[in-house]
Design a protein around this motif. Structure first.
Motif, PDB file in Angstrom:
ATOM      1  N   THR A   1      27.783  38.891 -19.498  1.00  0.00           N
ATOM      2  CA  THR A   1      27.038  38.019 -20.413  1.00  0.00           C
ATOM      3  C   THR A   1      25.566  37.970 -20.048  1.00  0.00           C
ATOM      4  N   GLN A   2      25.315  37.939 -18.736  1.00  0.00           N
ATOM      5  CA  GLN A   2      23.916  37.894 -18.299  1.00  0.00           C
ATOM      6  C   GLN A   2      23.153  39.100 -18.840  1.00  0.00           C
ATOM      7  N   ALA A   3      23.796  40.275 -18.863  1.00  0.00           N
ATOM      8  CA  ALA A   3      23.153  41.483 -19.388  1.00  0.00           C
ATOM      9  C   ALA A   3      22.908  41.360 -20.892  1.00  0.00           C
ATOM     10  N   THR A   4      23.886  40.810 -21.605  1.00  0.00           N
ATOM     11  CA  THR A   4      23.716  40.704 -23.061  1.00  0.00           C
ATOM     12  C   THR A   4      22.614  39.707 -23.390  1.00  0.00           C
ATOM     13  N   ILE A   5      22.477  38.671 -22.562  1.00  0.00           N
ATOM     14  CA  ILE A   5      21.390  37.709 -22.796  1.00  0.00           C
ATOM     15  C   ILE A   5      20.028  38.395 -22.673  1.00  0.00           C
TER      16      ILE A   5
ATOM     17  N   VAL B   1      16.626  49.941 -18.409  1.00  0.00           N
ATOM     18  CA  VAL B   1      16.443  48.824 -17.487  1.00  0.00           C
ATOM     19  C   VAL B   1      17.678  48.726 -16.601  1.00  0.00           C
ATOM     20  N   LEU B   2      17.422  48.578 -15.300  1.00  0.00           N
ATOM     21  CA  LEU B   2      18.527  48.355 -14.365  1.00  0.00           C
ATOM     22  C   LEU B   2      18.526  46.888 -13.957  1.00  0.00           C
ATOM     23  N   LEU B   3      19.601  46.188 -14.337  1.00  0.00           N
ATOM     24  CA  LEU B   3      19.738  44.787 -13.938  1.00  0.00           C
ATOM     25  C   LEU B   3      20.666  44.762 -12.742  1.00  0.00           C
ATOM     26  N   GLU B   4      20.132  44.381 -11.606  1.00  0.00           N
ATOM     27  CA  GLU B   4      20.930  44.488 -10.385  1.00  0.00           C
ATOM     28  C   GLU B   4      21.448  43.118  -9.986  1.00  0.00           C
ATOM     29  N   ASP B   5      22.649  43.110  -9.417  1.00  0.00           N
ATOM     30  CA  ASP B   5      23.258  41.900  -8.866  1.00  0.00           C
ATOM     31  C   ASP B   5      23.288  40.753  -9.887  1.00  0.00           C
ATOM     32  N   ILE B   6      23.914  41.035 -11.029  1.00  0.00           N
ATOM     33  CA  ILE B   6      24.048  39.963 -12.031  1.00  0.00           C
ATOM     34  C   ILE B   6      25.444  39.349 -11.919  1.00  0.00           C
TER      35      ILE B   6
ATOM     36  N   ASP C   1      19.471  40.554 -25.651  1.00  0.00           N
ATOM     37  CA  ASP C   1      19.084  39.728 -26.799  1.00  0.00           C
ATOM     38  C   ASP C   1      17.602  39.383 -26.744  1.00  0.00           C
ATOM     39  N   LYS C   2      17.175  38.937 -25.575  1.00  0.00           N
ATOM     40  CA  LYS C   2      15.775  38.526 -25.432  1.00  0.00           C
ATOM     41  C   LYS C   2      14.820  39.688 -25.676  1.00  0.00           C
ATOM     42  N   ILE C   3      15.208  40.851 -25.156  1.00  0.00           N
ATOM     43  CA  ILE C   3      14.344  42.025 -25.342  1.00  0.00           C
ATOM     44  C   ILE C   3      14.271  42.393 -26.819  1.00  0.00           C
ATOM     45  N   ILE C   4      15.404  42.433 -27.450  1.00  0.00           N
ATOM     46  CA  ILE C   4      15.426  42.789 -28.877  1.00  0.00           C
ATOM     47  C   ILE C   4      14.567  41.832 -29.678  1.00  0.00           C
ATOM     48  N   LYS C   5      14.736  40.541 -29.342  1.00  0.00           N
ATOM     49  CA  LYS C   5      13.961  39.534 -30.056  1.00  0.00           C
ATOM     50  C   LYS C   5      12.476  39.746 -29.844  1.00  0.00           C
ATOM     51  N   SER C   6      12.086  39.994 -28.625  1.00  0.00           N
ATOM     52  CA  SER C   6      10.655  40.116 -28.333  1.00  0.00           C
ATOM     53  C   SER C   6      10.068  41.382 -28.942  1.00  0.00           C
TER      54      SER C   6
ATOM     55  N   LEU D   1       9.235  43.793 -19.503  1.00  0.00           N
ATOM     56  CA  LEU D   1       9.009  43.208 -18.182  1.00  0.00           C
ATOM     57  C   LEU D   1       9.086  41.680 -18.201  1.00  0.00           C
ATOM     58  N   THR D   2       8.560  41.076 -19.278  1.00  0.00           N
ATOM     59  CA  THR D   2       8.576  39.607 -19.323  1.00  0.00           C
ATOM     60  C   THR D   2       9.990  39.059 -19.478  1.00  0.00           C
ATOM     61  N   ASN D   3      10.916  39.910 -19.897  1.00  0.00           N
ATOM     62  CA  ASN D   3      12.273  39.421 -20.122  1.00  0.00           C
ATOM     63  C   ASN D   3      13.268  39.765 -19.011  1.00  0.00           C
ATOM     64  N   ILE D   4      12.789  40.438 -17.993  1.00  0.00           N
ATOM     65  CA  ILE D   4      13.705  40.725 -16.875  1.00  0.00           C
ATOM     66  C   ILE D   4      13.165  40.080 -15.598  1.00  0.00           C
TER      67      ILE D   4
END
Lengths: 611, 611, 611
Positions: free
Chosen positions: A542-546, A533-538, A549-554, A514-517
């Motif tokens: 690249t925005q999705a891969t970012i 996770v559904l990322l809407e209207d990106i 990345d953040k989720i994996i890192k966290s 949640l903190t990363n989306i």
């Protein structure tokens, strides 16, 4: 008029008594009409008196009482300046008669007629109609008087004239809305107790009306008064008995109007009849009235307080009764004369009234609009509003706007305020219940759509939202992406630290995702240790891969499992980027994200793979 | 007074007619005030008549009619015992005048004044003010009469005097609550049809008021009466026309008060004017009234039924009109005299009234309390309650107590009972809906917090409750314990007897646990075959171990799986005793209980281990 | 009667003034009774006047005024045909007195008495009672007149007679429902402002009542009128003061009835007292009334408008006051005579009234039914309905039928329509809220009982339904069957195609099962890939096997898993036929069906086995 001061005083007292008929008619008619029109009816009674008095004194009296031209019309230029006592008293007495004729009309046309119409009618009747025909019948030079027409105190000259004019008016103006929707429909009366008072006042006035018409205080006066009381009584008793027989109950309007009909009927011959005959004439008056009621109903002519049956029908009956009580050898002759008088006065009055009103109606409607009639004339003609009406308006405006959030305020401690308090209370209770219902709905929704443990959406909601997003992006193009997240090594943690450890991991994972989306993105627990996770209207992939990345890192960060235990875990993510055109299958998208995730796992976990 | 019996009889009849002004004012004022004050207004009209009549006859008449002292005040010790017809009739006639002056005031101060204030005003006016200034103007020895002041029947002496006293009173008492919250705010009138009746009765009374003031029956009497009718008519017609032009509708109060203003104005000169002049004076009366209304509104002086504009303003106008109609060469002289009369009587009346009422107001408020005013004087001053008011009270008391369980009962078949029935119906429907909502809430709660199969709490609830117990024990120390129960060999049963068997085992386990703990303890199905029991507020750890023993023993008992199959099972329990001090982590407690349970399993199952 | 025309005119005017008491009583009584009875009360006042006038003139006048037989009863055959002015005026004057006595009664028995009862009482009193005792006291040949009984204008002869008859009537008719439920219970008054008007009119009428009784216009007339005003005032002031002292507020009925009591008391001696004595007699009148109120309350005798205290008690007091004001040496003698008069007239009037009414009551109840009384006499006796009443009926009928779906329609823009709109609005809001609640309930139910994925029943519902079906078939025998369906090879599909594939299989399975069973059958997802179908009310076991065949066949069909993937699957079914007799265990049935299913699996899958 009699010469003695007592005679003059009696006629003066009589004039004052006749004036008492005005408040009498006011109470009768205001009480007999609906509450929404009763004030209007009362003020019309007042106003037609104001006008008819002035007009009659200024013009009518000269026409009626002045020297005759061919027995048709009189004129006496300076009558208004008369100063001898008996002259003035006579003018006053006659002015009260003219006003009585006028006020009869106000009841018939009540509840749907413009205020200005009354004023016009008052002028027409008191300047033209009443004085001219009264000149015919009562001026010694008048042509009807000359041929022997007898109408002692005005069964025809006052009452039928009022009735004829009323009939002309109601024929032109038409019935009240809804009056003939059902047979014998009676509208509510605002206050018949007030009407009863009115009838008593009218009756007392009638003692002056008939008694004063002797124009002296003598034996005839006594007889006239006795007969007037008797005929009123038997008229009323007839109404009482007949309504009981026909309807099964004592009908109030039949009793009240029966009294008046008896009085109207005796008026033509009160100085001629014996008391026994007066009994009969009262009864005849009632039946004439009764006939009038039936005829008006049959022909759908609407008379708000039955003034036409009372004054026209009983007036004709009373005038026709004259030859019968005269014990005269010239019975047939007199009957003919009476008929001539009735017909000519009727023709004249009805004709003039009908033609004038019909003409006026062409240019300016005599009747109020339908809305005004429904609202009631108190308000539509006189702005005489009530708290109740204000409340009704406030309630209606809330109903229209569907905004019930504000309290309605009205004059405190009125019936309206009671209702308003009540309304406010109910509205508040509703609002409260409605809110609780909303909460309940929300809770039910939450239970159905959100995971207990992590608070994330359930699979069902994710699927719905993804489906919606796909449909939406077909209509207004937007890029979306799905991240399929599977925890690495969750099974181990679960086995090692039990349910608790597993649950903590899942919760922490949810929080970190949640903190990363963005707020507008949707994170769901898809099942077990799978998250989607559904990322809407990106903007682009690249925005999705970012985000991935953040989720994996966290998620690589250690997790405090309590009890000094630290759990280590990671995640593999499959990214399925969804471009802004084309049609998509939700199932396929999820499947492909899943495949990408497997590919990530296959490539060594802790990384993402885009499909 | 005229000598002839007819003269005397006329004045007597006139006195009786003036008495008719009392019910007239009662109807006018009761109809013109709000329903919550209308009875109060009526009874004040009655009461001030009772008092002013007695007081005037006992004292006032002597002061007014008795031999003059310096033209200022009269006295005739035995006037009350007068026995000649004409003397007594004159006293009666004058008593009616005094009562009229008094009753004018009651309307102005209506709707916020104490009942006792009326009684005081009635005494002051009828003992002091009215008789003294009437002595000045009407006693042939009075100083105003001596200098030639002319006020035929009392435009100033009666009407302005009532108006001046009313003005003093309303200045001290102040406006009704909310009267000047918005411009030209008009409060609801309880029944203007009743007011119309009142104006008619007042008018008829006025025939006696003016006509009787001739004190004889002669040519002048006739003229006076004619003029009185004319000016009333033109006053009312002015109101009708002016309100139509200014406001766009026929304003009822303008018509009714216009009639009265015309009558007030003609009263000073009814014996002097020609009928044509009377027309004009009626119109002038209306405009004086109209001016009064505007001035009172501008200066925020509140007169409940506009008695000051009618009686004071039109009274002054009528008195000033006298020189104009006299056709006299001493016009200026007469005008001066009229002004002197108006000013001295005004100064005297207003001054005495203001000083006395102001003084009394210091010691005892003339005005009712704000609450009494809001409730209405019918109830606050006279306890004249209505079903509607009782209902309002009952509804308010339910609203305050928030107890809507009882039905409200009121007099059957009244409007209030209709509303009460309705209220009861809605309340019951609400109660029903509320109960259903509670059930729904309970069901939703049950679904969220309780396990389907066993009926025990879900893990979520256990965690919440444990958390609550921990927090609670920090605040008010208590010992708690957690028993972590895991079934031994459940997997085998499940495998062997299928879901059904497993389910039966779980249900039986739940039942057996519940029989061994207190009502206040919480048993939960923590997951799969794990159960957690929270023992709250126990004395010591031994109590927890006793419970654990009992549970273990009961779970050893065989379970009938149906179909002649018997399941054997046991349980291992980890006990985590929680002492009454210190802060705890719920997660840690559960973890430790879990660990203790594992230790029990490790030690051979079917036993408990305390952490 | 005095000989001069002025004397006669005065008596005539007095007769007309007495007639004004009739509208006065109408307003007093209609205003003093409850709204639901007020019209009825008014029309009774009207009707008893109609009847009493005719009956008195026809018969009563002869009995009262004719030549006496032994001082007991008079007769003058042709009195109705009297034609001299003074004769007729006297008859009229006396007729008004008789009607006054009659109308007193109408108030006492108001609110619960049949309309016809009034008519009967009017006849009895005006034909028998009033004329005979008036003959005794007032005909110079009457025996009471002969022994020197003095009752100037009728404290006893008119007022007490009305009071005695009223007392007899209310003793027989009984109190109004609820009147003595609590002490000093006062019912609502419809409009006391109307009552105040009534008292004023009565008072003005009383000037004629007493003043005309002098039968001439002379010094005595003046004194009588003065005394009449005085006693009315002091009676009212007494009520004002006493109620303030005793109750703490100015009681309206005490003031209004105080005036009347003072007037009743002075009536016997108005020609004898000095004005100072009149003050005292007014006060005495009030206290006699007050005593009457207390006694009636104590003995639970219900007089709706306190006519007995006013007319009987104050009447007796006034009659007894005569010797005190005579300043005569024969004081004791006169007192005795007065007592004799009071007692004989009282005995006669009460006795005749009581016996006649009691007798009539045997054959036809004088009182209306309880329902009619509760509904109110306006409607029950006169069908004088109101929108409010119509609305109440419509609301009650909805309440009884519990059908709130239709809107209630009433006369627009009435208070009732306001309430009706409101009612309709609330009802609609309720209906809406109720529907939403139903939906919510349904949703909650769905969540609890139906499987998310497939939409089939959950195990819980199946168990409940099966249980219900078993119990039902014990009561009305029917055959049922349970099909236990387990998918073959589901685990493979799940493993191979993931959750998604599994879910699709489960959904398709559910759909296919549903297409092969009846609407009335219940299909459930029993757990994982197990489905249970309950076939209720089937003819025989063959019907179950046919269904099983169809299901097996349909489940063999390939399933499109999306993404070009096709899943193949089958099902094994255990059939447990349940015959229509015997008791069953739900658990056992399911277990046996399960076993049959395992047998099917064992036999090679894709087939059914019946237990």
């Amino acid at each position: 008029m009699g010469d003695s001061p007592t005679d003059i005083l009696w006629v003066l007292v009589s004039a004052i008594l006749v004036a008492l008929m005005q408040p009498g008619f006011t109470a009768l008619e205001a009480g007999g009409t609906r509450t929404k029109n009763s004030i209007s009816t009362a003020i019309k009674n007042m106003s037609d008196f104001l006008i008819s008095f002035i007009v009659f004194v200024l013009f009518g009296a000269s026409i009626m009482l002045g020297s005759s031209y061919f027995g048709l019309v009189g004129w006496q230029p300076n009558i208004f300046n008369s100063t001898t006592l008996s002259e003035v008293v006579l003018i006053l007495f006659q002015a009260m008669f003219a006003s009585t004729a006028v006020t009869i009309i106000s009841g018939s046309i009540a509840e749907r007629t413009k205020f200005s119409t009354y004023l016009i009618i008052a002028v027409i009747v008191s300047i033209f109609i009443y004085p001219i025909q009264a000149h015919w019948a009562w001026n010694t030079e008048g042509w009807l008087a000359q041929i022997g027409f007898i109408d002692f105190a005005g069964s025809t000259v006052v009452h039928s004239v009022g009735g004829w004019a009323a009939l002309a008016a109601i024929l032109i103006i038409g019935p009240r809305i809804g009056r003939f929707d059902e047979e014998n429909r009676a509208f509510e009366h605002s206050n018949l107790a007030y009407s009863a008072l009115g009838v008593f006042l009218i009756w007392i006035g009638w003692i002056g009306f008939n008694g004063g018409s002797v124009l002296a205080l003598n034996e005839t006066t006594a007889l006239v008064i006795l007969n007037t009381f008797i005929a009123g009584s038997t008229g009323g008793i007839s109404g009482l008995i007949v309504s009981r027989i026909l309807n099964g109950y004592y009908q109030i309007t039949a009793i009240l109007n029966g009294v008046l009909a008896g009085l109207v009927a005796i008026t033509a011959s009160a100085n001629l009849t014996t008391p026994f005959e007066a009994i009969v004439i009262g009864v005849i008056g009632y039946f004439a009235y009764h006939l009038g009621v039936i005829l008006l109903e049959r022909y759908k002519v609407d008379d708000a307080i039955e003034a036409v049956p009372v004054h026209l029908f009983a007036g004709i009956a009373g005038t026709l009764a004259v030859p019968f009580v005269m014990n005269d050898i010239i019975f047939i002759e007199q009957l003919k004369t009476q008929v001539i008088g009735i017909i000519t006065i009727g023709f004249f009055t009805f004709g003039i009234s009908y033609i004038l009103l019909k003409t006026i109606n062409r240019f300016s409607k005599l009747r109020v609009t339908e809305t005004s009639e429904l609202i009631g004339l108190n308000i539509s003609e006189h702005k005489s509003s009530t708290s109740m009406f204000d409340l009704a308006n406030a309630m209606n405006s809330q109903a229209v706007s569907q905004d019930f959030s504000r309290r309605i305020l009205v004059e405190p401690y009125t019936d309206a305020s009671l209702l308003a308090n009540y309304y406010n209370q109910v509205t508040e209770a509703f609002n409260k219940l409605d809110q609780e219902k909303e909460l309940l709905l929300e809770e039910t929704n939450r239970m159905a759509n959100y995971d207990h443990l992590t608070g994330l959406a359930k699979r069902r909601l994710l699927v719905n939202e993804l489906s919606r997003a796909c449909i939406q992006s077909e209509q207004s193009p937007q890029n979306n992406a799905v991240l399929f997240i599977d925890l690495d090594g969750f099974k181990n943690v679960n086995d090692k630290y039990g349910h608790d450890g597993g649950d903590i991991i899942l919760k922490v994972t949810a929080e970190r995702i949640l903190t990363n989306i963005r707020k507008s993105d949707l994170a769901s627990r898809f099942g077990g240790d799978e998250f989607v996770v559904l990322l809407e209207d990106i903007q682009n992939d690249t925005q999705a891969t970012i985000v991935a990345d953040k989720i994996i890192k966290s998620l690589k960060e250690p997790v405090d499992l309590g009890n000094n235990t630290i759990g280590h875990i990671g995640a593999s993510i499959g990214i399925r980027f969804i471009e802004n055109n084309g049609t998509f299958s939700v199932e396929k998208i999820l499947k492909e994200a899943d495949q990408a995730m497997y590919e990530a796992k296959r490539r060594g976990k802790n990384q993402w793979v885009a499909y």
